[in-house]
Scaffold this motif. Structure first.
Motif, PDB file in Angstrom:
ATOM      1  N   GLY A 181       6.769  -3.159  -2.564  1.00 19.51           N
ATOM      2  CA  GLY A 181       6.691  -2.689  -3.763  1.00 19.51           C
ATOM      3  C   GLY A 181       5.938  -3.727  -4.857  1.00 19.51           C
ATOM      4  O   GLY A 181       4.861  -4.459  -4.314  1.00 19.51           O
ATOM      5  N   TRP A 182       6.171  -3.847  -6.101  1.00 15.40           N
ATOM      6  CA  TRP A 182       5.543  -4.844  -7.130  1.00 15.40           C
ATOM      7  C   TRP A 182       5.660  -6.512  -6.868  1.00 15.40           C
ATOM      8  O   TRP A 182       5.091  -7.252  -7.327  1.00 15.40           O
ATOM      9  N   LYS A 237      -2.830  -9.411  -2.630  1.00 17.48           N
ATOM     10  CA  LYS A 237      -3.129  -9.573  -3.850  1.00 17.48           C
ATOM     11  C   LYS A 237      -2.945  -8.798  -4.908  1.00 17.48           C
ATOM     12  O   LYS A 237      -2.970  -9.014  -6.040  1.00 17.48           O
ATOM     13  N   SER A 238      -2.313  -7.638  -4.664  1.00 18.44           N
ATOM     14  CA  SER A 238      -2.140  -6.613  -5.752  1.00 18.44           C
ATOM     15  C   SER A 238      -0.550  -5.734  -5.366  1.00 18.44           C
ATOM     16  O   SER A 238      -0.351  -6.166  -4.212  1.00 18.44           O
ATOM     17  N   ASP A 239       0.032  -5.066  -5.947  1.00 16.43           N
ATOM     18  CA  ASP A 239       1.147  -4.380  -5.823  1.00 16.43           C
ATOM     19  C   ASP A 239       1.008  -3.620  -4.648  1.00 16.43           C
ATOM     20  O   ASP A 239      -0.114  -2.618  -4.527  1.00 16.43           O
ATOM     21  N   ILE A 240       1.883  -3.420  -3.735  1.00 19.22           N
ATOM     22  CA  ILE A 240       1.918  -2.566  -2.452  1.00 19.22           C
ATOM     23  C   ILE A 240       2.513  -1.166  -2.958  1.00 19.22           C
ATOM     24  O   ILE A 240       3.484  -1.269  -3.298  1.00 19.22           O
ATOM     25  N   LEU A 241       1.620  -0.111  -2.484  1.00 23.60           N
ATOM     26  CA  LEU A 241       1.892   1.243  -2.788  1.00 23.60           C
ATOM     27  C   LEU A 241       2.280   1.973  -1.895  1.00 23.60           C
ATOM     28  O   LEU A 241       2.979   3.042  -2.155  1.00 23.60           O
ATOM     29  N   ALA A 242       1.909   1.429  -0.512  1.00 27.12           N
ATOM     30  CA  ALA A 242       2.339   2.393   0.589  1.00 27.12           C
ATOM     31  C   ALA A 242       2.390   1.605   1.725  1.00 27.12           C
ATOM     32  O   ALA A 242       2.035   0.585   1.902  1.00 27.12           O
TER      33      ALA A 242
END
Length: 966
Positions: free
Chosen positions: A636-637, A667-672
């Motif tokens: 997630g975030w 480097k960014s939020d994981i979405l999947a």
């Protein structure tokens, strides 16, 4: 990023949330826990732990046939057949096999094929605990923290009393400070006007009369629209509030003692009855003033208009005998009266003081009956009385809240302990059967009258509070407004502390606390709540159930063969939005994740909350996946991979394992997230478009994949919305180096190889319209011959991928696979699609942000929508709701015409020969939008959005549970 592990208590998110509740279809029958008495439990324990008892059961079962008997002192597990015989021996021979099967399955949640005594204790203890919690209502407070306003005109002095004025409408509040400042507020606690009480005219200096005393109490006189204010100057000020201009019109002065408490009564049903004003004084006496003709005035008008309020000397009150009748009852108490109430149906005056011998006195106005006198150590600081309940509640310096019946003065019904400072005020809230109490340390408690439980404790966060100091309060901190109320006015409680006011909204009816509810308790029905968006859905092939997750934090379980709902969990994560869910490897447990970072494990057979997983951050969990050994991965975030071992977990609380080498990789939020057990890898994808392949063996990154942005079309790579491993290809040695992973980015589906030297094996733009994103992907198992995609416009597409992405595709060529079927499934975006096999046929499950979930054949026939009154038989096509599909097709045709007009005749050809310029158009690339950060909050700018039994089990099980656990 606020990491929960930095907090002293990482579980605080669970402790402060609204309790969940379970609603079961009555057709499921009686719960196993309801049939077992303490005697049954003792017999079951003996059967599990005593070799002799088990031997007798086995002898009865085999009727003397030879067989190897179990023995020894070690606890033995029971298989189903033996468990059934034990229950028949304990409960009775008429017990149904289906009930036993259900009981066995609910206990054997790990599907080991046998149950042990410790497992049974754990299950029953959790069930009984939740049922006990269900019997305790929720506190009437609707919000944990109230609106707080500052009385800036009080000049740092406390508010003595707040009254509510409903005439003229709308509702207003009037607060009176200790120093005589009067403030008028609107219903939202915003100041309208303020003025001060007038002082003694003999002290007038330079045309000003400053009030130099302290106010002691105030009361609203509803039928004459005045507020009476008592002061320590031994006087009463009558303030007219009938018009927008508030002013003082009568000043009654020269009492023999200081009035300390006020009460006013008038008969709303019979206005001709004389209203009564009661004054308790510092000498323990009560003054009674009946106003004989209030329509003409409270007192005689002066001969000439005075300059200021009409001043009346109290010894001259006899001159006003035509309008007011006066009486004095002296020495009711030995201490000053701090509360006075009047019960009109019995003509009883109720007063309290801090006297040990006359703490509370109920006295008839006629004095013809003996008074009721309650005696308490240190007296009573406050009390409240409810005539319909025949209940009195007291509080005082000994920090105890006591409940008393009307005619018993010797012993309280209950003594409620928990406050740590003097109790300043109490109030009975009859509509929900609860009591509010407030102590000097600004602590508000809510108590249930029937169970005497403390339902909620709130430390009100007034800005004037300072560590180590007790704030100053007025004499009457509470104003409780309960039904009946004016239109559009909700029940609420106003609490005063020094020069601040707090407003708390209240529930109008009694609310359940959670646990197991039946049809009569919870109003169980088939409909999905209108307007409640779905956030996720999945199919459970083992239990043949469809599970839907809703944005309002509810979970519903549906029978896939009929569409009937069997179980519903409300407030699964309190009031936080549920975002994702997955099944464990046994398909008996459901794992859910929420926007606040909490993760829970549920028993799908009965809705029990088995585990609460440690939050890694207080921000959202976007995806969950469970490995074959029941190791759960959450992303997630937090931008990291958190792992939980739910297979070995025996405690209610499960700690997070942060051993994955994921810190700083994304480097960014994981979405999947998606895993492939055959290849031993996990894929994660983030908001910046990066896909990372992780090796399960090393828990480290193996490969980085990323589409390049089209030059000049957008400034950044769009986020990855979904990932899907084609498990059949991964298990085939000839195909595992081909396109085995599918990712979705801004509507473009990319096929990746994760083992070969070349990784890009194909990509194409899937939606029918430009600028649309594909949120969900699925494929048939185990063959992977079709790919199903659902997009943000509500369209569902089925592609033939049996031969797609098996050869390396040139990057500039976006060849599409054959489109088998395409239809408008929902009015809004598809948050979840899944291919499922039932009765040897393939179906497609869809869940939409419009709040509906549907079941379709793979050819596009609409089987039905979950939550509708009309059910279906999945084996009988005649029960399918084809008219709904026709309506959706009409909507789709209309959308096509609208889209065609908007682009002036330009259409998108659905043939597989389109070029990348047509499919990966600027409009499609423009769908990639950015995310905005506001401090720790991130705004996503893209996409759709039983007590004896308990004691028995505690004694037997609690010793093996380190944290109190289940």
């Amino acid at each position: 990023m606020n990491t929960s592990r930095n907090n002293k208590n990482p579980w605080v998110l669970y402790e402060t949330e609204v309790p969940h509740s379970r609603i079961c279809d009555p057709a499921c029958g009686v719960s196993p826990a309801e049939k077992l008495s303490p005697e049954h439990l003792q017999l079951l324990k003996n059967a599990f732990t005593s070799p002799k008892a088990r031997a007798r059961i086995q002898e009865n079962r085999w009727s003397g046939r030879s067989g190897k008997k179990r023995g020894g002192n070690e606890e033995q597990g029971m298989k189903f057949e033996e468990f059934r015989e034990v229950l028949r021996t304990v409960i009775g021979p008429d017990i149904e096999d289906t009930w036993v099967e259900r009981f066995f399955s609910e206990v054997d949640i790990s599907c080991t094929g046998q149950v042990r005594w410790q497992q049974l204790c754990s299950y029953l203890l959790l069930e009984y605990t939740e049922r006990e919690r269900a019997s305790i209502p929720t506190a009437a407070l609707l919000h944990s923290q109230p609106q707080i306003r500052h009385c800036s005109h009080n000049k740092r002095e406390p508010t003595v009393r707040v009254v509510a004025v409903s005439h003229p409408p709308p509702l207003r509040y009037i607060s009176v400070s200790k120093g005589g400042q009067i403030t008028v507020w609107n219903s939202s606690l915003h100041i309208l006007k303020t003025f001060g009480l007038a002082g003694d005219p003999t002290e007038e200096v330079a045309n000003t009369r400053r009030f130099r005393g302290w106010t002691t109490d105030a009361v609203y006189m509803g039928n004459v629209h005045k507020v009476a204010i008592a002061t320590d100057c031994r006087d009463l000020h009558f303030v007219n509030v009938s018009t927008a201009s508030v002013f003082e019109d009568v000043h009654l002065f020269g009492f023999r003692s200081v009035p300390t408490a006020l009460c006013y009564w008038h008969d709303v049903q019979c206005p001709e009855h004389s209203p009564l004003l009661l004054l308790g004084d510092e000498k323990g006496g009560v003054h009674l003033m009946w106003f004989l003709n209030p329509s003409k005035g409270l007192f005689k008008s002066p001969s000439k208009k005075p300059n200021g309020p009409h001043r009346i000397f109290f010894p001259d009150l006899g001159e006003h005998s035509t309008l007011v009748s006066y009486r004095h009852i002296p020495s009711i108490h030995q201490e000053p009266i701090n509360r006075v109430m009047f019960e009109p149906s019995t003509n009883v005056i109720m007063t309290s003081s801090e006297s040990d011998t006359t703490s509370v006195v109920f006295l008839s106005v006629t004095l013809k009956r003996e008074p009721y006198i309650w005696k308490m150590n240190q007296g009573a600081k406050c009390f409240d009385y409810n005539a319909s309940l025949q209940l009195m509640v007291t509080g005082g310096c000994d920090r105890a809240v006591r409940l008393w019946t009307r005619f018993v003065t010797t012993r309280p019904v209950a003594t409620l302990l928990g406050h740590h400072a003097t109790i300043l005020d109490v109030a009975i809230y009859q509509p929900v059967g609860q009591i509010f109490s407030y102590s000097r340390d600004a602590e508000l408690r809510v108590w249930d009258i029937s169970t005497h439980h403390c339902l909620k404790t709130i430390r009100l966060q007034f800005p004037c509070l300072q560590p180590g100091r007790i704030p100053e309060h007025g004499n009457f901190p509470f104003l409780l407004l309960s039904p009946p109320l004016p239109e559009e006015t909700q029940p609420h409680l106003v609490v005063g502390c020094k020069d601040y006011l707090a407003l708390l909204s209240l529930a109008e009816t009694r609310r359940g606390g959670g646990g197991w509810l039946t049809e009569g308790d919870g109003g169980f029905g088939p409909e999905i709540q209108s307007g409640t968006a779905l956030s996720c859905a999945l199919y459970n092939p083992t239990l043949r159930q469809v599970v839907t997750g809703h944005a309002d934090s509810s979970v519903s379980l549906w029978d896939v063969e009929t569409g009937r709902r069997g179980l519903q969990i409300l407030n699964a994560h309190g009031e936080d939005e549920l975002l994702c869910m997955t099944l464990d490897s046994s398909h008996r447990r459901l794992i859910t994740g929420a926007r606040n970072g909490t993760i829970k494990v549920w028993n799908l057979l009965n809705g029990l909350n088995l585990h609460k997983l440690e939050p890694v951050t207080n921000s959202e969990v976007t995806r969950l996946t469970c490995l074959h050994d029941n190791k759960l991965l959450a992303v997630g975030w937090s931008q990291r991979i958190a792992q939980y071992d739910i297979a070995a977990a025996k405690d209610l609380y499960v700690r997070a394992d942060m051993s994955w080498k994921s810190s700083g990789v994304h480097k960014s939020d994981i979405l999947a997230v998606c895993h492939c057990s055959t290849l031993g890898v996990v894929a994660t994808a983030s908001h910046d478009g990066e896909v990372i392949i992780w090796r399960l063996e090393t828990q480290g990154p193996l490969l980085h994949l990323q589409r390049e942005a089209q030059a000049g079309l957008c400034d950044s790579v769009p986020p990855v919305d979904s990932l899907l491993f084609l498990q059949h290809r991964a298990g085939n040695r000839k195909l595992r180096n081909r396109g085995v992973l599918v990712s979705s980015q801004a509507g473009c589906l990319s096929f990746w190889s994760v083992t070969g030297q070349t990784h890009t094996y194909g990509q194409f733009y899937a939606p029918e319209q430009p600028g649309v994103r594909v949120l969900s992907l699925s494929s048939d198992q185990p063959k992977n011959t079709i790919l199903v995609s659902g997009d943000t416009a509500g369209w569902l597409q089925i592609w033939d991928i049996s031969h797609y992405a098996l050869d390396i595709q040139h990057e500039t060529v976006c060849e599409r696979p054959t489109l088998l079927h395409c239809w408008k499934a929902h009015k809004r975006g598809l948050v979840s699609v899944e291919v499922l096999e039932v009765a040897d046929r393939l179906f497609v499950l869809t869940a939409s942000a419009d709040g509906s979930a549907g079941l379709w054949t793979k050819d596009g026939a609409h089987v039905g929508s979950f939550g509708r009154e009309v059910m279906w038989n999945i084996t009988d096509a005649a029960t399918y709701r084809t008219e709904t599909q026709d309506n959706l097709r009409e909507d789709a045709d209309e959308e096509r015409r609208t889209e065609s007009d908007s682009v002036k005749g330009r259409t998108l050809d659905l043939s597989s020969s389109q070029t990348s310029q047509e499919k990966c158009s600027p409009q499609a690339s423009a769908a990639a939008q950015q995310r905005t950060h506001h401090g720790n909050q991130k705004i996503m700018c893209w996409g759709c959005s039983a007590m004896v039994r308990l004691q028995f089990l505690h004694a037997d099980y609690g010793k093996d549970n380190e944290r109190g656990g289940l």
